[in-house]
Motif scaffolding. Structure first.
Motif, PDB file in Angstrom:
ATOM      1  N   CYS A 120      40.599  32.762  46.970  1.00 21.79           N
ATOM      2  CA  CYS A 120      41.315  34.035  46.975  1.00 21.79           C
ATOM      3  C   CYS A 120      41.696  34.354  45.539  1.00 21.79           C
ATOM      4  O   CYS A 120      42.179  33.483  44.813  1.00 21.79           O
ATOM      5  CB  CYS A 120      42.556  33.970  47.878  1.00 21.79           C
ATOM      6  N   GLY A 121      41.442  35.598  45.119  1.00 19.24           N
ATOM      7  CA  GLY A 121      41.744  35.984  43.750  1.00 19.24           C
ATOM      8  C   GLY A 121      41.214  37.374  43.491  1.00 19.24           C
ATOM      9  O   GLY A 121      40.741  38.046  44.407  1.00 19.24           O
ATOM     10  N   PRO A 122      41.246  37.800  42.244  1.00 18.21           N
ATOM     11  CA  PRO A 122      40.756  39.130  41.907  1.00 18.21           C
ATOM     12  C   PRO A 122      39.270  39.252  42.241  1.00 18.21           C
ATOM     13  O   PRO A 122      38.523  38.264  42.163  1.00 18.21           O
ATOM     14  CB  PRO A 122      40.965  39.209  40.392  1.00 18.21           C
ATOM     15  N   GLY A 123      38.838  40.474  42.549  1.00 21.23           N
ATOM     16  CA  GLY A 123      37.469  40.731  42.984  1.00 21.23           C
ATOM     17  C   GLY A 123      36.385  40.071  42.143  1.00 21.23           C
ATOM     18  O   GLY A 123      35.551  39.335  42.677  1.00 21.23           O
ATOM     19  N   PRO A 124      36.366  40.293  40.822  1.00 21.59           N
ATOM     20  CA  PRO A 124      35.278  39.727  40.013  1.00 21.59           C
ATOM     21  C   PRO A 124      35.229  38.202  40.075  1.00 21.59           C
ATOM     22  O   PRO A 124      34.162  37.610  40.181  1.00 21.59           O
ATOM     23  CB  PRO A 124      35.628  40.196  38.593  1.00 21.59           C
TER      24      PRO A 124
ATOM     25  N   LYS B  28      41.804  43.535  48.001  1.00 14.97           N
ATOM     26  CA  LYS B  28      41.516  44.929  48.341  1.00 14.97           C
ATOM     27  C   LYS B  28      40.030  45.153  48.188  1.00 14.97           C
ATOM     28  O   LYS B  28      39.316  44.343  47.592  1.00 14.97           O
ATOM     29  CB  LYS B  28      42.305  45.872  47.443  1.00 14.97           C
ATOM     30  N   ASN B  29      39.588  46.236  48.786  1.00 14.07           N
ATOM     31  CA  ASN B  29      38.189  46.591  48.747  1.00 14.07           C
ATOM     32  C   ASN B  29      38.009  47.614  47.624  1.00 14.07           C
ATOM     33  O   ASN B  29      38.494  48.731  47.733  1.00 14.07           O
ATOM     34  CB  ASN B  29      37.812  47.190  50.115  1.00 14.07           C
ATOM     35  N   THR B  30      37.348  47.215  46.571  1.00 16.80           N
ATOM     36  CA  THR B  30      37.207  48.144  45.439  1.00 16.80           C
ATOM     37  C   THR B  30      35.912  48.945  45.525  1.00 16.80           C
ATOM     38  O   THR B  30      35.622  49.754  44.661  1.00 16.80           O
ATOM     39  CB  THR B  30      37.222  47.368  44.107  1.00 16.80           C
ATOM     40  N   LYS B  31      35.133  48.655  46.585  1.00 22.78           N
ATOM     41  CA  LYS B  31      33.871  49.403  46.717  1.00 22.78           C
ATOM     42  C   LYS B  31      34.164  50.857  47.059  1.00 22.78           C
ATOM     43  O   LYS B  31      35.100  51.157  47.807  1.00 22.78           O
ATOM     44  CB  LYS B  31      33.025  48.805  47.838  1.00 22.78           C
TER      45      LYS B  31
END
Lengths: 294, 574
Positions: free
Chosen positions: B449-453, B478-481
């Motif tokens: 678990c962590g930031p998207g990238p 969160k979903n950044t797509k």
């Protein structure tokens, strides 16, 4: 026989294993209890086994006798008039198997609670730790359960459970295959991968003799493909396993098996138990259970 | 006696009976109880049977935080009695409604008190401000008979006894020493005499007093039992066994609906736990907070109308509060800023009950946790559960600097299992992850678990190094797509035989709700997994970050808040 204490006609009309044949001795009268009815048995000079019910003193009223059959190393009797024969265990007659009476245990629990425990794999890591299971290998994988109305029995197949010592030949743990049958409300047979021949399966059966609704004697029969272990080793192993189940069974409350689906909380691993409870309900059996309110 | 015994308090144990990590078996009016004290001091009084197969919980294991059933290892949490783990299905989160029956509890005057429906005050103990509890003495006789016999009890010169309308017997000697007896009605023909002296004794004095009273009460017991044996023994009581809820009797359990905030909690503590991160301790305003499992999150409905999801960091058995960690994100839409700047201790928040779409398996031989920044929160709860059970794990926490590492005190429990990776560049992080993930293997599981990238990178490296999809578990914040909602299509609901049109600009979830179908949801952006439903037929355009690649290509389920149909119609399993 005066009118029986057990009022369940289904239970009265079943066959029950009472004692292993080797324990029925010439001329010696032994007593037992079946469905709260005192019974006694002996081997007559002719070699035949005689069984009768009595009022508590063991004395045989003139001409009194109950039906007797010898099957799977035990003699079986009934207090009623069964409409079906004793169920088949074809493996028993295979010539290369060893058939062994492992033990008769007294347990203060109802017969259906014992059957459910026999069908249950989820308790292996907790109750039979380091023998039939070990943490963290606790998952009960999906398996199939079917109820055959034609044969009037329950069959659970494709059961697999991880065991720390899958066989004598293996050094580590592996999944072991199981098949379970419930061919009688108070009897069950399990088949498990045989140690010496993975293509064939050992059979282990429990034949439960209800003493009362909440106490039983359970007779355990093995039909094994094993030509190395001694009878004593095999018996001690099974008695260890059973000795681990007994305190759990005697601490289940209520002792009689509740058939109301909302009495306890089933999970997917309990599929076979759910089918078993429904089967008992549909049969209308009342001995050893708490029937679901109509 | 006119007392309604079910509605009043009775002592069922002495405080000293609740030895550390012990489960005490008690009985009141025919019902058996499992009584155990957690390491935080809380006394639990539960019905003495596991909900699963009825095994007595008094033969279970008290691990200080949870009670574990001997039969199948089901775990029940301190206070809530909610089931937190079912080992037979390690990948599933147990239904939140699997909860044992609990009973009112109080501890006072050296005794533990209970009553099936007890309300109101405990018995008046004036004159007994400091006490010594006597050893509980079981008597095979009905309660009234024991109370009557205690009316003649004498332990010193000049004793006089008084029995009040509740059956409490106080015996006072000429010198002012007194003993007060409560008779616990265990069953119709079984009572326990529980006495307290009006002075706090210790050492040899206490032992001498206990012996003296024990001797006298033993004589009294013989007399009462002889008298009771002459009478016909009453039938044992048969308290009804409550049924489990209907949804638990069927498999699988039904989903509950809606994005609701059914709980009201108060912010009791707000602490800066690291640079830019506050931890909030939330306690129920009334009643007991529902059971959580490691990995669970709650929806927090903020005062500015926003709804945000935060993972619980609690360890097992910490059931008197929820703790969440919130990172200040100045660039986001303002939820975290509102918490950091405006929310104060004493404020009341509306929150949902815990959802668990990130369940922790406990059947792994070894578990690897990879946390980045604030992504530490769900993994912290998971690792604390494994640590408490003594299961093998390692915890890798990637942070900008030492000052950015949150929840250090809680992580102190992990000892050598914790590695802090500070200030690594993306390249160095990648190299480090290759080391950490070098050996996938049988029954090894990875939680990220962590930031998207960072999450994408970790998943990529894990897949590269041979970790299977089933062994890799992750949760995005969160979903950044970019979500494309420009197509329209039909949905058919298999179970309700309803056919609905989903137009461009609306989600499946919105269309379902407009048509009166009560769907549970939480993040509503394709990250948390709450609104997942099964797909029976049709092709899906997956726009979520919850499902893994294998699940996406299987096409068996869809996140209704963001994903859409690639075909003209979808048949959904609802």
């Amino acid at each position: 026989m005066s009118s029986p204490k057990c009022k369940d006609p289904i239970a009265l009309n079943l066959w029950y294993a009472i004692a292993p044949l080797e324990e029925v001795l010439d001329g010696k009268v032994e007593r037992s209890i079946l469905l709260e009815q005192p019974i006694a048995f002996t081997r007559e000079p002719s070699g035949q086994i005689a069984v009768w019910s009595h009022d508590g003193d063991g004395a045989r009223p003139v001409g009194a006798s109950l039906p007797v059959q010898e099957r799977y190393g035990y003699f079986w009797t009934t207090l009623g008039t069964p409409d079906a024969d004793i169920f088949a265990i074809p493996e028993y007659d295979e010539p290369d198997r060893r058939n062994i009476h492992a033990a008769s245990f007294g347990v203060n629990a109802s017969a259906p609670r014992l059957v459910e425990n026999f069908l249950d794999m989820g308790h292996f890591p907790y109750v039979h730790t380091d023998i039939l299971g070990a943490e963290p290998h606790t998952e009960v994988k999906e398996y199939f359960v079917e109820r055959s109305d034609e044969r009037d029995e329950i069959l659970a197949t494709n059961c697999k459970f991880w065991q720390p010592m899958a066989s004598r030949a293996s050094s580590g743990g592996a999944d072991v295959d199981y098949i379970y049958r419930v061919p009688h409300p108070y009897c069950s047979v399990l088949y498990k991968s045989a140690a010496i021949d993975p293509a064939r399966m050992d059979a282990i059966a429990i034949f439960i003799q209800p003493i009362t609704q909440e106490s039983v004697r359970v007779h355990m029969m093995l039909s094994l493909l094993d030509d190395t272990s001694t009878d004593l080793d095999i018996r001690l192993f099974q008695q260890t396993i059973f000795g681990q189940d007994k305190p759990i069974l005697e601490n289940q409350y209520p002792k009689r098996l509740p058939l109301d689906p909302r009495a306890e909380t089933p999970i997917r691993a309990d599929k076979s138990a759910i089918v078993y409870r429904r089967w008992l309900s549909d049969k209308g059996i009342t001995y050893g259970v708490i029937p679901a309110a109509a | 006696m006119a007392t309604d015994l079910q509605n009043t308090w009775h002592p069922i144990a002495a405080s000293t009976d609740l030895v550390k990590r012990h489960v005490y078996q008690a009985q009141l009016l025919g019902r058996e109880y499992a009584v155990w004290r957690a390491d935080d001091g809380y006394v639990n009084i539960w019905e003495n049977r596991c909900l699963h197969r009825g095994v007595r919980l008094s033969i279970g294991i008290n691990d200080g935080r949870e009670l574990k059933c001997q039969y199948h290892g089901w775990r029940y949490a301190n206070r809530t009695a909610g089931c937190t783990y079912i080992p037979a299905h390690p990948a599933d989160a147990p239904a939140r409604t699997i909860c044992n029956n609990t009973y009112p509890v109080a501890e006072a005057s050296g005794l533990v008190w209970c009553g099936e429906h007890a309300t109101g005050d405990l018995p008046d103990m004036s004159g007994f401000e400091s006490v010594t509890a006597l050893r509980g003495l079981p008597v095979n006789a009905p309660r009234d008979m024991v109370i009557e016999a205690l009316g003649a009890y004498a332990f010193a010169d000049g004793c006089s006894a008084q029995t009040d309308e509740h059956g409490v017997v106080t015996v006072t000697a000429a010198d002012g020493q007194a003993v007060r007896f409560f008779v616990q009605p265990s069953d119709s023909n079984l009572s326990v005499i529980r006495g307290v002296l009006n002075q706090a004794l210790d050492g040899a004095e206490r032992i001498a007093a206990l012996r003296h009273h024990n001797f006298l009460l033993d004589v009294l017991r013989s007399q009462v039992e002889a008298r009771a044996a002459e009478l016909e023994t009453p039938e044992p009581m048969t308290p009804p066994i409550a049924k489990v809820s209907a949804d638990l009797a069927e498999i699988p359990p039904e989903q509950e609906g809606g994005r609701t905030a059914e709980l009201r909690v108060q912010v009791v503590d707000k602490t800066v736990t690291a640079e830019g991160i506050v931890s909030l301790r939330l306690e129920a305003i009334k009643g007991q907070l529902p059971t959580f499992q490691p990995g669970a999150h709650i929806d927090v409905h903020l005062q500015n109308g926003m709804v945000r999801q935060y993972s619980l960091t609690n360890g097992p058995g910490e059931t008197d509060h929820y703790t969440i960690g919130v990172k200040r994100e100045p660039d986001s839409r303002g939820g975290s800023v509102a918490i950091h700047d405006s929310l104060a201790v004493g404020d009341v928040l509306a929150v949902s009950a815990p959802h668990n779409n990130f369940p922790l398996r406990r059947d792994a031989l070894h578990t690897v946790f990879v946390a980045g920044g604030i992504g530490v929160t769900p993994l912290l709860a998971m690792a604390r559960a494994l640590n408490s059970q003594g299961l093998s794990f390692e915890f890798h926490y990637f942070v900008q600097s030492h000052a950015h590492a949150a929840f250090r005190r809680e992580m102190g429990e992990f000892g050598d299992a914790l590695t802090l990776h500070k200030g690594l560049s993306p390249e160095d992080t990648g190299a480090k992850l290759r080391d950490i993930l070098a050996s996938p293997g049988h029954a090894r599981h990875l939680y990220i678990c962590g930031p998207g990238p960072m999450l994408e990178a970790t998943r990529g490296i894990a897949a590269d190094l041979g970790w299977s999809d089933e062994a890799v578990h992750f949760e995005y914040f969160k979903n950044t797509k970019e979500v494309d909602d420009t197509n329209s299509f039909q949905i058919e609901l298999a179970r309700s035989a309803l056919s609905l049109n989903v137009p461009a600009g609306k989600t499946i979830l919105e269309v379902l709700r407009e048509n009166g179908i009560n769907m549970e949801s939480s993040c509503e952006q394709g990250a948390c997994g709450t609104c997942r439903v099964g797909v029976i037929e049709g092709e899906v355009i997956h726009q979520d970050v919850y499902l893994n690649d294998a699940e996406k290509s299987a096409g068996k389920s869809i996140m209704t808040c963001v994903s859409r149909a690639a075909s003209d119609r979808l048949i959904l399993d609802i």
